[in-house]
Enzyme design. Structure first.
Site, PDB file in Angstrom:
ATOM      1  N   CYS A 316      -7.305 -14.287  38.565  1.00 13.22           N
ATOM      2  CA  CYS A 316      -6.608 -15.318  39.350  1.00 13.22           C
ATOM      3  C   CYS A 316      -6.224 -14.850  40.750  1.00 13.22           C
ATOM      4  O   CYS A 316      -6.507 -15.524  41.749  1.00 13.22           O
ATOM      5  CB  CYS A 316      -5.382 -15.821  38.586  1.00 13.22           C
ATOM      6  SG  CYS A 316      -4.084 -14.574  38.326  1.00 13.22           S
ATOM      7  N   HIS A 364       0.398 -15.745  36.980  1.00 12.40           N
ATOM      8  CA  HIS A 364      -0.815 -16.518  37.286  1.00 12.40           C
ATOM      9  C   HIS A 364      -0.636 -17.260  38.603  1.00 12.40           C
ATOM     10  O   HIS A 364       0.481 -17.579  39.015  1.00 12.40           O
ATOM     11  CB  HIS A 364      -1.099 -17.517  36.162  1.00 12.40           C
ATOM     12  CG  HIS A 364      -2.461 -18.144  36.286  1.00 12.40           C
ATOM     13  ND1 HIS A 364      -3.626 -17.456  36.041  1.00 12.40           N
ATOM     14  CD2 HIS A 364      -2.843 -19.411  36.644  1.00 12.40           C
ATOM     15  CE1 HIS A 364      -4.660 -18.255  36.219  1.00 12.40           C
ATOM     16  NE2 HIS A 364      -4.210 -19.431  36.596  1.00 12.40           N
ATOM     17  N   HIS A 376      -8.578 -22.531  40.212  1.00 13.66           N
ATOM     18  CA  HIS A 376      -8.076 -21.230  39.756  1.00 13.66           C
ATOM     19  C   HIS A 376      -9.040 -20.589  38.766  1.00 13.66           C
ATOM     20  O   HIS A 376      -9.951 -21.243  38.238  1.00 13.66           O
ATOM     21  CB  HIS A 376      -6.682 -21.377  39.118  1.00 13.66           C
ATOM     22  CG  HIS A 376      -6.680 -22.082  37.790  1.00 13.66           C
ATOM     23  ND1 HIS A 376      -5.871 -21.698  36.738  1.00 13.66           N
ATOM     24  CD2 HIS A 376      -7.391 -23.147  37.324  1.00 13.66           C
ATOM     25  CE1 HIS A 376      -6.077 -22.491  35.695  1.00 13.66           C
ATOM     26  NE2 HIS A 376      -6.978 -23.381  36.033  1.00 13.66           N
TER      27      HIS A 376
END
Length: 401
Positions: A316, A364, A376
């Protein structure tokens, strides 16, 4: 003739005949208890699908945290390795200079030796404390300028080389610690992912189908919230456009009135004071954000790999770092550092290009593209994709530039 057999004495209240019924019952009870004791314990109750899903989600989140720790340890290790390499190069150069100084002193010692005696210069070089020997014997009074300079250079290079060797040794220890942290973080990621895969592999086909249905319901709810945000942002944008149009119309009307009244053409239109002064800033950010999003869109479909920074796969924070790099902005490697770069804004005020961070542990991150959606790299086993920002609990939204 009378019988000599002694009559049996009967004691009142006590039965002398065997209690067959009671004895049988007691034996039966003992047998049943024995069977119960030997029986296998009952199997543990199987967790519900909801519990399995929560456990898997938690494991993936924990793997995300471990991945950020791995990224941080890897970054430290690479920096420390460069520092060690630089120090070792410096030590090598200083050692060469030390050897050169030693050779020059050696030539003086050899010249003195040829006169028939062990030279004081050679004695000094072999002494445990060359500086002390030098001072005590007042060699400086009897050396030429060239010889004195050679001694000074030797002592300087010796001290410098020793100092750099000590620094290099400490840096190597730090590098070793960083590598240990790297191995620990890597193992933590692998352990969490293995547990998650094991839980999923133990599900039956029917349970996997039901779990997929639960996941789909979660996605639909996230999409619904994204649609609500998109509608709200659209309404606000339209209201802002109307406000600006009204201001421009009013300014134009005042200008026409001034012309009709014969006002000097060079007279400037008064400033209404309603401008925000952020037009140029917004335009500059939008230009950078367009580059960020264009880069991120080009990565859609590439696999998530923990610790990866492209170009073939990403985690990420590796994706967000590379995307903003395409716009000329350098972001740190981890989510924990990226969240500190830029200005925090409300979720309702998010603009394309902003970074959306998730979970209380900030493990994240995704790139906001508008309409409540983001691009993402989700988790192992998935690819870079577009998804609602409400799929996970939002921690904060940050505008990097």
């Amino acid at each position: 003739m009378a019988s000599h057999r002694k009559p049996r004495t009967r004691i009142a209240g006590i039965r002398t005949t065997p209690a067959i019924g009671i004895t049988t019952a007691a034996l039966t009870s003992v047998a049943l208890l024995s069977q119960s004791a030997q029986a296998a314990p009952s199997a543990p109750q199987k967790p519900s699908l909801e519990e399995v899903q929560k456990k898997v989600d938690d494991l993936y989140q924990q793997a995300g945290v471990a991945t950020q720790k791995y990224n941080s340890a890897k970054e430290r290790t690479e920096k420390q390795r460069k520092k060690v390499d630089t120090l070792l190069d410096d030590v090598a150069q200083r050692t060469d200079k030390l050897n050169e100084a030693r050779q020059e002193l050696g030539s003086f010692a050899a010249a003195q030796y040829r006169t028939g005696a062990v030279s004081e210069t050679a004695t000094m070089m072999l002494a445990d404390d060359p500086q002390g020997y030098f001072d005590q014997n007042h060699l400086s009074d009897r050396l030429t300028e060239r010889q004195k300079k050679a001694v000074d250079d030797y002592q300087t290079q010796q001290a410098s080389a020793t100092k750099q060797r000590t620094k290099a040794a400490k840096s190597l220890e730090t590098l070793s610690d960083s590598r240990d942290d790297l191995k620990t973080s890597k193992k933590a990621v692998q352990d969490k992912l293995t547990k998650a895969r094991t839980l999923l592999s133990e599900l039956t086909a029917e349970e996997k189908a039901r779990l997929a249905a639960i996941e789909k319901k979660k996605e639909e709810e996230a999409k619904r919230k994204a649609a609500e945000l998109a509608a709200k942002q659209k309404a606000e944008a339209e209201a802002e456009a109307k406000r600006k149009a009204a201001e421009e119309a009013a300014a134009k009307e005042r200008e026409e009135e001034q012309q009709n009244d014969g006002t000097d053409e060079n007279t400037e239109t008064p400033d209404t004071g309603t401008g925000t002064g952020s037009g140029d800033t917004d335009s500059g950010y939008a230009t950078k954000a367009a580059k960020v999003i264009a880069f991120a869109e080009a990565q859609i479909g590439k696999p998530y790999v923990w610790g990866a920074t492209g170009p073939d796969s990403y985690d990420c924070s590796g994706l967000t770092q590379d995307a903003w790099k395409a716009a000329g902005i350098s972001l740190p490697r981890t989510t924990w550092d990226q969240v500190k770069v830029g200005t925090t804004v409300k979720t309702a005020d998010a603009k394309p290009g902003d970074l959306v961070f998730f979970y209380d542990d900030i493990s994240h991150v995704g790139i906001y593209i508008g309409d409540g959606k983001m691009i993402h790299a989700p988790k192992p086993g998935t690819n870079v994709r577009v998804e609602s920002i409400y799929y996970m609990p939002i921690h904060s939204v940050v505008r990097p530039a």
